[in-house]
Design an enzyme around this catalytic site. Structure first.
Site, mmCIF file in Angstrom:
data_model
loop_
_atom_site.group_PDB
_atom_site.id
_atom_site.type_symbol
_atom_site.label_atom_id
_atom_site.label_comp_id
_atom_site.label_asym_id
_atom_site.label_seq_id
_atom_site.Cartn_x
_atom_site.Cartn_y
_atom_site.Cartn_z
ATOM 1 N N ARG A 73 -3.462 -10.176 4.415
ATOM 2 C CA ARG A 73 -3.858 -10.274 3.109
ATOM 3 C C ARG A 73 -2.783 -9.537 2.416
ATOM 4 O O ARG A 73 -2.184 -8.324 2.461
ATOM 5 C CB ARG A 73 -5.141 -9.158 2.886
ATOM 6 C CG ARG A 73 -5.866 -9.324 1.450
ATOM 7 C CD ARG A 73 -7.209 -8.384 1.484
ATOM 8 N NE ARG A 73 -7.842 -8.545 0.187
ATOM 9 C CZ ARG A 73 -7.418 -7.692 -0.693
ATOM 10 N NH1 ARG A 73 -6.703 -6.866 -0.710
ATOM 11 N NH2 ARG A 73 -8.258 -7.623 -1.888
ATOM 12 N N LYS A 93 0.775 -1.167 0.068
ATOM 13 C CA LYS A 93 0.016 -0.083 0.113
ATOM 14 C C LYS A 93 0.852 1.238 -0.152
ATOM 15 O O LYS A 93 2.012 1.175 0.278
ATOM 16 C CB LYS A 93 -1.040 -0.123 1.089
ATOM 17 C CG LYS A 93 -2.116 -0.951 0.921
ATOM 18 C CD LYS A 93 -3.394 -0.743 1.689
ATOM 19 C CE LYS A 93 -4.539 -1.763 1.113
ATOM 20 N NZ LYS A 93 -5.721 -1.761 1.909
#
Length: 293
Positions: A263, A229
């Protein structure tokens, strides 16, 4: 830094027909997107054949779950319910028997169909923005991930503002969990995700990371969706394809602060980091003992 043991509600779970003890286990969720515009994959697994290959590779690399997405959270062209189902259902079917199948969707109509097809987890990045999602999961054996965000999926939300990001995320998740319970979802079905980077800037996500026990303390298994991210890119000044080391550091840090599901895009590296962390915490025995024996 000492690690945090969250006070889990129903630490022992049956998910997708498989048993998990989240007091002693961290599940690795692999990401397989059937989208042309996902933020990291950029369409790499959009073709059905590529998506099926990715599912098989993730299972072979040790993924506990595979999270299949047909519509990104970020803004983009509209995708109908029918098109989303056309994207995800064949991959759900291809993953049967390999591992636990999760579907990343905010649409109750999609959730109902993929649960019928064998999905064991519904990953709702909208945080039950449509309460019919709770109705779709209630009465089934599927787990439900409730994620924090400020805006609806596919919607721009520039310059988000919080007074206390951790308190506000915690209040949101607590309220949405109650909505799910009021609609008949059982406590042992619920998983929470504080939504790192979702309508949050890097400062917000780092603050969430530091104070993650405040969220994990809600008592439901916490999902860490930190892979590749932008907060990692901004900390390290690293482009999208060069964030693996930062991702692994974030994964381990979040586990130590209470996360029980991670994840990830890079499955094998994450599985090894997670299993090593479990061993050092005393959750897992070594694969073998030979050195100095």
């Amino acid at each position: 830094m000492s690690h945090y043991e969250p006070p889990l509600i129903d630490a022992h779970r049956i998910i997708g027909g498989r048993s998990y003890d989240f007091s002693r286990r961290v599940a690795v969720m692999a990401i397989v997107n059937r989208t042309p515009d996902s933020f990291h994959d950029r369409g790499r697994t959009f073709a059905l054949g590529k998506a099926t290959e990715a599912v098989q590779a993730a299972a072979a690399a040790g993924a506990d779950w595979i999270d299949i997405g047909g519509v990104p959270f970020a803004p983009g062209p509209p995708v109908s319910i029918e098109e989303e189902l056309d994207r995800v259902l064949p991959v759900v079917q291809a993953a049967q028997g390999l591992t636990v199948v999760s579907v990343d969707t905010y649409r109750p109509e999609v959730a109902r169909e993929v649960i019928k097809a064998g999905a064991g987890v519904i990953n709702d990045t909208s945080g039950l923005r449509d309460v019919a999602m709770a109705d779709a999961v209630a009465g089934t054996d599927a787990a439900l991930v409730i994620t924090h965000s400020l805006a609806a999926p596919r919607t721009l939300h520039p310059s988000p503002r919080y007074g206390d990001v951790v308190a506000e995320v915690g209040d949101f998740l607590r309220a949405r969990v109650q909505v799910a319970l009021d609609h008949g979802v059982r406590p042992e079905q619920l998983i929470i995700d504080p939504g790192p980077d979702l309508n949050k800037n890097t400062g917000h996500t780092l603050e969430l990371s530091r104070r993650l026990p405040d969220i994990a303390g809600l008592g439901y298994p916490l999902l860490a969706a930190v892979s590749n991210k932008d907060f990692i890119g901004e900390v390290l000044d690293a482009p999208q394809r060069e964030r693996l080391s930062g991702t692994l550091a974030a994964v381990v840090f979040w586990i130590l602060r209470g996360a029980r599901i991670v994840r990830v895009h890079d499955v094998r590296a994450a599985v090894e980091a997670v299993r090593m962390t479990e061993a050092m915490l005393g959750y897992r025995a070594p694969a073998y003992l030979q050195h100095n024996i």
